[in-house]
Design a protein around this motif. Sequence first.
Motif, PDB file in Angstrom:
ATOM      1  N   GLY A  47       0.825  -1.188   0.000  1.00  0.00           N
ATOM      2  CA  GLY A  47       0.000   0.000   0.000  1.00  0.00           C
ATOM      3  C   GLY A  47       0.862   1.241   0.000  1.00  0.00           C
ATOM      4  O   GLY A  47       2.094   1.163   0.026  1.00  0.00           O
ATOM      5  N   LEU A  48       0.199   2.376  -0.028  1.00  0.00           N
ATOM      6  CA  LEU A  48       0.891   3.659  -0.029  1.00  0.00           C
ATOM      7  C   LEU A  48      -0.111   4.726   0.384  1.00  0.00           C
ATOM      8  O   LEU A  48      -1.273   4.683  -0.015  1.00  0.00           O
ATOM      9  N   TYR A  49       0.357   5.696   1.166  1.00  0.00           N
ATOM     10  CA  TYR A  49      -0.477   6.835   1.536  1.00  0.00           C
ATOM     11  C   TYR A  49       0.303   8.104   1.225  1.00  0.00           C
ATOM     12  O   TYR A  49       1.471   8.222   1.605  1.00  0.00           O
ATOM     13  N   LEU A  50      -0.336   9.033   0.528  1.00  0.00           N
ATOM     14  CA  LEU A  50       0.303  10.279   0.110  1.00  0.00           C
ATOM     15  C   LEU A  50      -0.446  11.483   0.666  1.00  0.00           C
ATOM     16  O   LEU A  50      -1.674  11.472   0.760  1.00  0.00           O
ATOM     17  N   ILE A  51       0.334  12.518   0.978  1.00  0.00           N
ATOM     18  CA  ILE A  51      -0.233  13.824   1.307  1.00  0.00           C
ATOM     19  C   ILE A  51       0.431  14.856   0.413  1.00  0.00           C
ATOM     20  O   ILE A  51       1.654  14.838   0.238  1.00  0.00           O
ATOM     21  N   ALA A  52      -0.379  15.741  -0.160  1.00  0.00           N
ATOM     22  CA  ALA A  52       0.138  16.875  -0.924  1.00  0.00           C
ATOM     23  C   ALA A  52       0.181  18.083   0.012  1.00  0.00           C
ATOM     24  O   ALA A  52      -0.773  18.348   0.750  1.00  0.00           O
ATOM     25  N   TYR A  53       1.305  18.791  -0.036  1.00  0.00           N
ATOM     26  CA  TYR A  53       1.500  20.000   0.768  1.00  0.00           C
ATOM     27  C   TYR A  53       1.628  21.187  -0.178  1.00  0.00           C
ATOM     28  O   TYR A  53       2.259  21.074  -1.237  1.00  0.00           O
ATOM     29  N   ASP A  54       1.075  22.321   0.235  1.00  0.00           N
ATOM     30  CA  ASP A  54       1.195  23.525  -0.585  1.00  0.00           C
ATOM     31  C   ASP A  54       2.523  24.233  -0.296  1.00  0.00           C
ATOM     32  O   ASP A  54       3.356  23.730   0.472  1.00  0.00           O
ATOM     33  N   GLU A  55       2.703  25.405  -0.885  1.00  0.00           N
ATOM     34  CA  GLU A  55       3.963  26.145  -0.753  1.00  0.00           C
ATOM     35  C   GLU A  55       4.226  26.631   0.664  1.00  0.00           C
ATOM     36  O   GLU A  55       5.343  27.021   1.002  1.00  0.00           O
ATOM     37  N   HIS A  56       3.211  26.575   1.524  1.00  0.00           N
ATOM     38  CA  HIS A  56       3.370  26.976   2.923  1.00  0.00           C
ATOM     39  C   HIS A  56       3.472  25.760   3.849  1.00  0.00           C
ATOM     40  O   HIS A  56       3.349  25.897   5.059  1.00  0.00           O
ATOM     41  N   ASP A  57       3.679  24.593   3.237  1.00  0.00           N
ATOM     42  CA  ASP A  57       3.792  23.322   3.954  1.00  0.00           C
ATOM     43  C   ASP A  57       2.500  22.937   4.670  1.00  0.00           C
ATOM     44  O   ASP A  57       2.504  22.241   5.674  1.00  0.00           O
TER      45      ASP A  57
END
Length: 158
Positions: A47-57
């Motif tokens: 499996g895999l879990y991803l989080i996207a972060y913006d330019e302000h983390d």
Amino acid sequence: MNLRRVRFDHPDATKLNDEVQAEYHLRYGDGGDATTLDPADFDPPRGLYLIAYDEHDRPVATGGWRSQDRNEEGNEDGDAELKRMYVVEDMRGRGLARRILADLEADARAAGRLRMVLETGTKQPEAIGLYTSTGYAPCVKFGYYRDYEDSRCYAKRL
């Protein structure tokens, strides 16, 4: 956007999971998704879990897949089940879900999974639009909500 692999029990994952559960409750009035998830379900290579972060983390989007094989809930051998796809409201419409989805599909394919499957509902037309526009087709219902009238299941060969 900066995509990071995290565990499903990472504090940012927990925060966004709470948000998506609240949205499910608003849409369906049922307290959120009752599917049992274990953080270990998303650990590579199963499996895999991803989080996207913006330019302000700031964590702004999530998605994961977990291995499933033939079981009493209707999965087939080689399934990768998509879970917890979510984008915070002020970041929607920027292609984040498509990017996460593509990365999850590539990772599941590399792990030897045969098809990506997902369950969504009729009160999530945005999700249905995303999945059908990226090659997913209706499939035999599976999972916790397989007997619910509002449930919709989709699959795509990897």
